[in-house]
Motif scaffolding. Structure first.
Motif, PDB file in Angstrom:
ATOM      1  N   ARG A  75       0.817  -1.221   0.000  1.00 58.88           N
ATOM      2  CA  ARG A  75       0.000   0.000   0.000  1.00 58.88           C
ATOM      3  C   ARG A  75       0.845   1.263   0.000  1.00 58.88           C
ATOM      4  O   ARG A  75       0.402   2.300  -0.473  1.00 58.88           O
ATOM      5  N   GLY A  76       2.024   1.194   0.556  1.00 62.10           N
ATOM      6  CA  GLY A  76       2.887   2.371   0.624  1.00 62.10           C
ATOM      7  C   GLY A  76       3.978   2.388  -0.426  1.00 62.10           C
ATOM      8  O   GLY A  76       4.893   3.209  -0.361  1.00 62.10           O
ATOM      9  N   PHE A  77       3.892   1.498  -1.423  1.00 63.61           N
ATOM     10  CA  PHE A  77       4.932   1.391  -2.444  1.00 63.61           C
ATOM     11  C   PHE A  77       5.166   2.716  -3.159  1.00 63.61           C
ATOM     12  O   PHE A  77       6.303   3.109  -3.401  1.00 63.61           O
ATOM     13  N   PHE A  78       4.104   3.451  -3.472  1.00 68.35           N
ATOM     14  CA  PHE A  78       4.247   4.703  -4.203  1.00 68.35           C
ATOM     15  C   PHE A  78       4.712   5.845  -3.309  1.00 68.35           C
ATOM     16  O   PHE A  78       5.092   6.900  -3.799  1.00 68.35           O
ATOM     17  N   LEU A  79       4.689   5.658  -2.006  1.00 65.26           N
ATOM     18  CA  LEU A  79       5.159   6.693  -1.086  1.00 65.26           C
ATOM     19  C   LEU A  79       6.651   6.580  -0.799  1.00 65.26           C
ATOM     20  O   LEU A  79       7.250   7.496  -0.258  1.00 65.26           O
ATOM     21  N   ILE A  80       7.246   5.462  -1.161  1.00 64.71           N
ATOM     22  CA  ILE A  80       8.661   5.230  -0.855  1.00 64.71           C
ATOM     23  C   ILE A  80       9.559   6.125  -1.706  1.00 64.71           C
ATOM     24  O   ILE A  80      10.523   6.696  -1.214  1.00 64.71           O
ATOM     25  N   SER A  81       9.258   6.282  -2.971  1.00 66.91           N
ATOM     26  CA  SER A  81      10.094   7.050  -3.880  1.00 66.91           C
ATOM     27  C   SER A  81       9.891   8.548  -3.680  1.00 66.91           C
ATOM     28  O   SER A  81       8.778   9.012  -3.403  1.00 66.91           O
ATOM     29  N   ASP A  82      10.973   9.315  -3.845  1.00 63.21           N
ATOM     30  CA  ASP A  82      10.879  10.767  -3.732  1.00 63.21           C
ATOM     31  C   ASP A  82      10.345  11.404  -5.004  1.00 63.21           C
ATOM     32  O   ASP A  82       9.766  12.479  -4.973  1.00 63.21           O
ATOM     33  N   LYS A  83      10.572  10.753  -6.132  1.00 62.18           N
ATOM     34  CA  LYS A  83      10.091  11.310  -7.396  1.00 62.18           C
ATOM     35  C   LYS A  83       8.840  10.565  -7.844  1.00 62.18           C
ATOM     36  O   LYS A  83       8.581   9.431  -7.450  1.00 62.18           O
ATOM     37  N   GLU A  84       8.074  11.246  -8.676  1.00 66.58           N
ATOM     38  CA  GLU A  84       6.828  10.655  -9.167  1.00 66.58           C
ATOM     39  C   GLU A  84       7.139   9.555 -10.176  1.00 66.58           C
ATOM     40  O   GLU A  84       7.962   9.718 -11.069  1.00 66.58           O
ATOM     41  N   LEU A  85       6.474   8.430 -10.011  1.00 68.81           N
ATOM     42  CA  LEU A  85       6.647   7.327 -10.942  1.00 68.81           C
ATOM     43  C   LEU A  85       5.673   7.508 -12.106  1.00 68.81           C
ATOM     44  O   LEU A  85       4.466   7.597 -11.889  1.00 68.81           O
ATOM     45  N   PRO A  86       6.187   7.579 -13.331  1.00 70.54           N
ATOM     46  CA  PRO A  86       5.277   7.786 -14.466  1.00 70.54           C
ATOM     47  C   PRO A  86       4.480   6.517 -14.773  1.00 70.54           C
ATOM     48  O   PRO A  86       4.996   5.405 -14.708  1.00 70.54           O
ATOM     49  N   LEU A  87       3.203   6.724 -15.062  1.00 69.63           N
ATOM     50  CA  LEU A  87       2.333   5.620 -15.462  1.00 69.63           C
ATOM     51  C   LEU A  87       2.085   5.719 -16.961  1.00 69.63           C
ATOM     52  O   LEU A  87       1.907   6.820 -17.496  1.00 69.63           O
ATOM     53  N   PRO A  88       2.061   4.602 -17.647  1.00 67.13           N
ATOM     54  CA  PRO A  88       1.717   4.650 -19.071  1.00 67.13           C
ATOM     55  C   PRO A  88       0.285   5.149 -19.260  1.00 67.13           C
ATOM     56  O   PRO A  88      -0.560   5.020 -18.372  1.00 67.13           O
ATOM     57  N   THR A  89       0.026   5.689 -20.413  1.00 64.92           N
ATOM     58  CA  THR A  89      -1.307   6.231 -20.708  1.00 64.92           C
ATOM     59  C   THR A  89      -2.379   5.161 -20.589  1.00 64.92           C
ATOM     60  O   THR A  89      -3.464   5.421 -20.050  1.00 64.92           O
ATOM     61  N   TRP A  90      -2.100   3.942 -21.044  1.00 67.71           N
ATOM     62  CA  TRP A  90      -3.101   2.881 -20.976  1.00 67.71           C
ATOM     63  C   TRP A  90      -3.441   2.535 -19.531  1.00 67.71           C
ATOM     64  O   TRP A  90      -4.579   2.194 -19.222  1.00 67.71           O
ATOM     65  N   ALA A  91      -2.457   2.646 -18.626  1.00 68.64           N
ATOM     66  CA  ALA A  91      -2.720   2.360 -17.213  1.00 68.64           C
ATOM     67  C   ALA A  91      -3.579   3.453 -16.588  1.00 68.64           C
ATOM     68  O   ALA A  91      -4.482   3.175 -15.797  1.00 68.64           O
ATOM     69  N   LYS A  92      -3.305   4.710 -16.945  1.00 68.98           N
ATOM     70  CA  LYS A  92      -4.117   5.818 -16.436  1.00 68.98           C
ATOM     71  C   LYS A  92      -5.560   5.691 -16.904  1.00 68.98           C
ATOM     72  O   LYS A  92      -6.494   5.918 -16.129  1.00 68.98           O
ATOM     73  N   GLN A  93      -5.741   5.336 -18.174  1.00 67.18           N
ATOM     74  CA  GLN A  93      -7.101   5.166 -18.691  1.00 67.18           C
ATOM     75  C   GLN A  93      -7.805   3.984 -18.037  1.00 67.18           C
ATOM     76  O   GLN A  93      -8.997   4.046 -17.744  1.00 67.18           O
ATOM     77  N   GLY A  94      -7.080   2.913 -17.778  1.00 68.96           N
ATOM     78  CA  GLY A  94      -7.663   1.750 -17.118  1.00 68.96           C
ATOM     79  C   GLY A  94      -8.061   2.031 -15.683  1.00 68.96           C
ATOM     80  O   GLY A  94      -9.077   1.529 -15.199  1.00 68.96           O
ATOM     81  N   LEU A  95      -7.277   2.850 -14.987  1.00 74.23           N
ATOM     82  CA  LEU A  95      -7.582   3.171 -13.593  1.00 74.23           C
ATOM     83  C   LEU A  95      -8.829   4.041 -13.455  1.00 74.23           C
ATOM     84  O   LEU A  95      -9.422   4.090 -12.369  1.00 74.23           O
ATOM     85  N   ARG A  96      -9.229   4.694 -14.527  1.00 74.42           N
ATOM     86  CA  ARG A  96     -10.459   5.484 -14.477  1.00 74.42           C
ATOM     87  C   ARG A  96     -11.666   4.600 -14.219  1.00 74.42           C
ATOM     88  O   ARG A  96     -12.662   5.035 -13.651  1.00 74.42           O
ATOM     89  N   TYR A  97     -11.609   3.348 -14.649  1.00 75.04           N
ATOM     90  CA  TYR A  97     -12.756   2.439 -14.519  1.00 75.04           C
ATOM     91  C   TYR A  97     -12.693   1.571 -13.267  1.00 75.04           C
ATOM     92  O   TYR A  97     -13.587   0.765 -13.037  1.00 75.04           O
ATOM     93  N   ALA A  98     -11.677   1.723 -12.460  1.00 71.71           N
ATOM     94  CA  ALA A  98     -11.527   0.894 -11.258  1.00 71.71           C
ATOM     95  C   ALA A  98     -12.683   1.061 -10.268  1.00 71.71           C
ATOM     96  O   ALA A  98     -13.199   0.058  -9.768  1.00 71.71           O
ATOM     97  N   PRO A  99     -13.134   2.285  -9.957  1.00 74.51           N
ATOM     98  CA  PRO A  99     -14.263   2.407  -9.021  1.00 74.51           C
ATOM     99  C   PRO A  99     -15.540   1.751  -9.550  1.00 74.51           C
ATOM    100  O   PRO A  99     -16.261   1.094  -8.798  1.00 74.51           O
ATOM    101  N   LEU A 100     -15.813   1.911 -10.827  1.00 79.20           N
ATOM    102  CA  LEU A 100     -17.004   1.299 -11.411  1.00 79.20           C
ATOM    103  C   LEU A 100     -16.908  -0.223 -11.372  1.00 79.20           C
ATOM    104  O   LEU A 100     -17.880  -0.917 -11.048  1.00 79.20           O
ATOM    105  N   ALA A 101     -15.731  -0.755 -11.668  1.00 79.69           N
ATOM    106  CA  ALA A 101     -15.539  -2.212 -11.640  1.00 79.69           C
ATOM    107  C   ALA A 101     -15.694  -2.747 -10.217  1.00 79.69           C
ATOM    108  O   ALA A 101     -16.289  -3.805 -10.010  1.00 79.69           O
TER     109      ALA A 101
END
Length: 109
Positions: free
Chosen positions: A21-47
């Motif tokens: 759960r804290g994996f993304f908080l460990i790094s000091d810099k922002e980890l880039p997500l591919p565009t397809w992953a960002k678009q897929g995460l938009r549907y996570a709450p609905l799913a």
């Protein structure tokens, strides 16, 4: 199991949960997500919502319903129709609940 095995299991699960759960908080810099992953995460709450609600509509006691005389099916149909007709959440809830209560109390479904 001994008490030490139980404690070790709880601590291990806590560490794994904290790390994942804290994996993304460990790094000091922002980890880039591919565009397809960002678009897929938009549907996570609905799913997630569908994964919780759909089994409650089509199953009872862990088995698929085997009759059309189930108030949940008609309440869902009426609620969905109202939402597409008017678009209001409150009206959707009220119309679905009204059908559910009418069929359960009135017809004993």
């Amino acid at each position: 199991m001994t008490n030490w095995e139980i404690v070790a299991g709880i601590i291990g699960m806590a560490l794994i949960t904290g790390l994942t759960r804290g994996f993304f908080l460990i790094s000091d810099k922002e980890l880039p997500l591919p565009t397809w992953a960002k678009q897929g995460l938009r549907y996570a709450p609905l799913a997630a919502l569908a994964a919780v609600i759909v089994p409650e509509i089509v199953m009872t006691q862990g088995h698929l319903i085997d009759t059309w005389q189930d108030a949940r099916l008609y309440a869902t149909a009426v609620g969905t129709a109202y939402f597409f007709w008017r678009g209001g959440i409150l009206g959707t809830i009220i119309s679905g609940t009204a059908v559910m209560l009418a069929l359960r109390i009135g017809l004993g479904w």
